[in-house]
Design an enzyme around this catalytic site. Structure first.
Site, PDB file in Angstrom:
ATOM      1  N   HIS A   9     -21.260  13.379 -25.850  1.00 57.87           N
ATOM      2  CA  HIS A   9     -20.772  12.406 -27.014  1.00 57.87           C
ATOM      3  C   HIS A   9     -20.753  10.915 -26.543  1.00 57.87           C
ATOM      4  CE1 HIS A   9     -16.748  12.864 -25.564  1.00 57.87           C
ATOM      5  NE2 HIS A   9     -16.347  12.062 -26.580  1.00 57.87           N
ATOM      6  N   LYS A  69      -1.523   6.540 -23.654  1.00 60.07           N
ATOM      7  CA  LYS A  69      -1.242   6.955 -24.926  1.00 60.07           C
ATOM      8  C   LYS A  69       0.310   6.446 -25.033  1.00 60.07           C
ATOM      9  CE  LYS A  69      -4.976   9.282 -24.699  1.00 60.07           C
ATOM     10  NZ  LYS A  69      -5.711   9.478 -23.586  1.00 60.07           N
ATOM     11  N   ALA A  93      -0.034  13.571 -22.966  1.00 64.25           N
ATOM     12  CA  ALA A  93      -0.470  12.400 -23.532  1.00 64.25           C
ATOM     13  C   ALA A  93       0.480  11.681 -24.517  1.00 64.25           C
ATOM     14  CB  ALA A  93      -2.027  12.388 -23.643  1.00 64.25           C
ATOM     15  N   ASP A 129      -0.018  19.219 -21.128  1.00 66.70           N
ATOM     16  CA  ASP A 129      -1.017  18.011 -21.234  1.00 66.70           C
ATOM     17  C   ASP A 129      -0.225  17.044 -22.003  1.00 66.70           C
ATOM     18  OD1 ASP A 129      -2.920  15.936 -21.996  1.00 66.70           O
ATOM     19  OD2 ASP A 129      -4.477  17.343 -22.474  1.00 66.70           O
ATOM     20  N   PHE A 176      -8.082  19.294 -24.694  1.00 71.65           N
ATOM     21  CA  PHE A 176      -8.906  18.061 -24.823  1.00 71.65           C
ATOM     22  C   PHE A 176     -10.415  18.279 -24.125  1.00 71.65           C
ATOM     23  CE2 PHE A 176      -9.731  13.589 -24.014  1.00 71.65           C
ATOM     24  CZ  PHE A 176      -9.927  13.138 -25.386  1.00 71.65           C
ATOM     25  N   ASP A 177     -11.046  17.507 -24.621  1.00 67.64           N
ATOM     26  CA  ASP A 177     -12.601  17.642 -23.994  1.00 67.64           C
ATOM     27  C   ASP A 177     -12.608  17.237 -22.517  1.00 67.64           C
ATOM     28  OD1 ASP A 177     -12.127  14.771 -24.831  1.00 67.64           O
ATOM     29  OD2 ASP A 177     -14.230  14.325 -25.055  1.00 67.64           O
ATOM     30  N   TYR A 184       0.734  -1.119  -0.141  1.00 68.48           N
ATOM     31  CA  TYR A 184      -0.013  -0.052  -0.017  1.00 68.48           C
ATOM     32  C   TYR A 184       0.826   1.063  -0.097  1.00 68.48           C
ATOM     33  CZ  TYR A 184      -3.920   3.081   1.300  1.00 68.48           C
ATOM     34  OH  TYR A 184      -4.861   3.986   1.305  1.00 68.48           O
TER      35      TYR A 184
HETATM   36  N1  F0G Z   1      -5.403  14.704 -22.673  1.00 62.44           N
HETATM   37  C1  F0G Z   1      -5.395  14.351 -23.936  1.00 62.44           C
HETATM   38  C2  F0G Z   1      -4.859  15.204 -25.017  1.00 62.44           C
HETATM   39  C3  F0G Z   1      -6.156  13.265 -24.460  1.00 62.44           C
HETATM   40  O1  F0G Z   1      -6.010  12.861 -25.737  1.00 62.44           O
HETATM   41  C4  F0G Z   1      -6.800  12.474 -23.391  1.00 62.44           C
HETATM   42  C5  F0G Z   1      -7.401  11.350 -23.840  1.00 62.44           C
HETATM   43  C6  F0G Z   1      -6.899  12.862 -21.945  1.00 62.44           C
HETATM   44  C7  F0G Z   1      -5.865  14.063 -21.796  1.00 62.44           C
HETATM   45  C8  F0G Z   1      -7.498  12.238 -20.826  1.00 62.44           C
HETATM   46  O2  F0G Z   1      -6.860  11.141 -20.731  1.00 62.44           O
HETATM   47  O3  F0G Z   1      -8.101   9.308 -21.210  1.00 62.44           O
HETATM   48  O4  F0G Z   1      -6.498   8.746 -19.869  1.00 62.44           O
HETATM   49  O5  F0G Z   1      -8.374   9.987 -18.999  1.00 62.44           O
HETATM   50  N2  F0G Z   1      -7.794  11.043 -24.890  1.00 62.44           N
HETATM   51  C9  F0G Z   1      -8.384   9.742 -25.302  1.00 62.44           C
HETATM   52  C10 F0G Z   1      -8.662   9.798 -26.810  1.00 62.44           C
HETATM   53  C11 F0G Z   1      -9.872   9.385 -24.758  1.00 62.44           C
HETATM   54  O6  F0G Z   1      -9.523   8.823 -27.509  1.00 62.44           O
HETATM   55  O7  F0G Z   1      -8.140  10.848 -27.323  1.00 62.44           O
HETATM   56  P1  F0G Z   1      -7.709   9.467 -20.175  1.00 62.44           P
END
Ligand code: F0G
Length: 465
Positions: A450, A258, A217, A215, A124-125, A72
């Site tokens: 979406h 990613k 990813a 960000d 990102f969304d 833990y």
């Molecule tokens: N930032 C970016 C640029 C992303 O593309 C994503 C996720 C996230 C943050 C959030 O990360 O999914 O681990 O919580 N993108 C995925 C996509 C879902 O299909 O592009 P997460």
């Protein structure tokens, strides 16, 4: 004869996938309320919904899982990952989280409050969602070239420094907790940010006393583009480029699903101890104790290994050349695609593909549905459905681009699969004038709609509906 290009790995384990008939797919997509997220994976032949968590782990990653320490507190897997993050990014402080949006939730809980503004290149969304959920606003400062899919610009993820500075001049420092630079910029087409731009954004932000958060990813894919497109970097290793990139940031959020090639995981890494301490409190509430934060020990080990593999040039070259292979095929067939091709996906320009379908009928979603019906290929809409409604007016937000994203999972499909995808889209393109109408919403959630939205085919009022 010059030798052709081939992948830098071979396949040790396979998973069967199944074709279906058009009649089956028409039934399934109707039952799914025309939302591709509602399909079962066995109703999909080639799944390009996302490159997130869908990649194939290496033998070394699987082997490292066997050495996972599930304690833990103070697990060796945590220290292993901490060291890997330090080696790759240079950041001393880190918090594990279960995925990228959890990292956003934890960090923004510490930094973002009501009335704040957070500038960046197209957020990102989930990032935007976490900002707006806190009654703050995300301000898009991407360069204009990004919004024209026909303009060839090597770094369409770049931030327009004039737009950014005007935000810094308009609001007080207390109102701007950070600028977020998304590398590569997913929402504008998987487009990279140049090293020069990263440095300029950092310098400008320091002049105004604003924190810079990446960000991250797809940071390794961004580094590949810097190496292959930006002057002066051709002879640098990816790891050196990555280290320089992160030297222009005060911290990062990461979706490890990613570029770290794991199926689940995320983290926050930071320069500042003070922010780390604040965020750690939220990490414990939302994710778990700071030495595991939503991840099992074995997953932290696989992530540490994935960070190393994901920043190797040969792997990145295989990956990005496969994405470009699909893009090139589509281009040859006359299908309008975002150029230059992005790092993780090919983005089809739905407005140019189906110019006769109005955006109010969700043109990119219409195209995604047609491609699924054609060949069982699942892509995803990056358009009006994803853009949600304006939180204040509740009106639909119509983004400049309506895209169908075909995201390629890492080390998962072969170029034969890419050939099928390209042929399927060509078939849809050839019969595009027979697609007369789009869709309308019958049910939607107030935020991130979406994922769960329900649609039905749009029928003209004169036709009796
Ligand atoms: N930032 C970016 C640029 C992303 O593309 C994503 C996720 C996230 C943050 C959030 O990360 O999914 O681990 O919580 N993108 C995925 C996509 C879902 O299909 O592009 P997460």
């Amino acid at each position: 004869m010059e030798l052709p290009f081939a992948e830098s790995y071979k396949i040790k384990m396979v998973e069967p996938i199944r074709k279906s008939t058009r009649e089956e797919r028409e039934r399934w997509i109707k039952k799914a309320n025309y939302n591709l997220f509602n399909l079962r994976s066995n109703q999909v032949f080639i799944d390009l919904l996302t490159d997130s968590g869908t990649g194939a782990m290496s033998d070394r990653q699987w082997a490292s899982m066997m050495l996972g320490d599930e304690s833990y507190a103070g697990a060796s897997s945590y220290y292993n990952l901490k060291q890997a993050i330090k080696n790759i990014t240079g950041f001393d402080y880190f918090l594990p989280t279960h995925q990228g949006r959890a990292a956003e939730n934890v960090l923004f809980s510490a930094l973002v409050s009501e009335g704040n503004v957070v500038p960046g290149n197209t957020h990102f969304d989930t990032t935007k969602g976490h900002i707006e959920f806190r009654k703050a606003s995300a301000i898009d400062c991407t360069i204009e070239e990004a919004f024209d899919t026909t303009v060839d610009h090597p770094f369409k993820g770049n931030i327009d420094l004039n737009k950014l500075e005007s935000v810094y001049l308009k609001y007080t420092n207390e109102q701007i907790p950070m600028v977020i630079v998304t590398v590569t910029c997913n929402s504008s087409g998987g487009q990279p940010v140049s090293m020069e731009n990263l440095k300029d954004v950092y310098d400008l932000s320091k002049k105004y006393g604003i924190r810079v958060i990446f960000d991250s990813a797809r940071f390794a894919e961004n580094a590949y583009f810097i190496k292959t497109r930006e002057q002066g970097y051709a002879h640098h290793t990816i790891k050196d480029i990555v280290a320089e990139m992160f030297s222009y940031a005060d911290g990062m959020t990461m979706s490890s699903k990613k570029d770290a090639i794991v199926n689940m995981g995320g983290f926050i890494a930071l320069k500042e101890e003070e922010v780390f301490k604040q965020a750690a409190q939220y990490n414990i509430i939302y994710e778990g104790f700071i030495t595991y934060g939503g991840m099992s020990g074995r997953d932290m080990n696989a992530l540490a290994q994935g960070l190393d593999e994901g920043t190797e040039f040969d792997y990145l070259e295989s990956r990005i050349k496969q994405v470009a292979y699909l893009g090139q095929k589509l281009k040859e067939y006359g299908v309008p695609v975002q150029e230059p091709f992005g790092g993780h996906a090919i983005f089809v320009d739905a407005k140019r593909f189906l110019p006769h379908i109005p955006v109010e009928q969700y043109v990119a979603q219409t195209l995604a549905i047609e491609l699924y019906k054609e060949a069982g290929v699942r892509g995803v809409e990056i358009g009006t459905l994803l853009a949600d409604r304006d939180p204040a007016t509740r009106e639909n937000r119509y983004p400049k681009l309506e895209l169908l994203r075909l995201a390629i999972p890492r080390r998962t499909y072969t170029n034969n699969h890419m050939d099928v995808v390209a042929a399927a889209l060509k078939n849809v393109y050839d019969r595009r004038n027979d697609i007369k109408t789009g869709y309308k919403i019958i049910n939607e959630a107030p935020i991130l709609r979406h994922f769960t939205v329900e649609l039905e085919p749009y029928v003209k009022e004169s036709m009796g509906v």
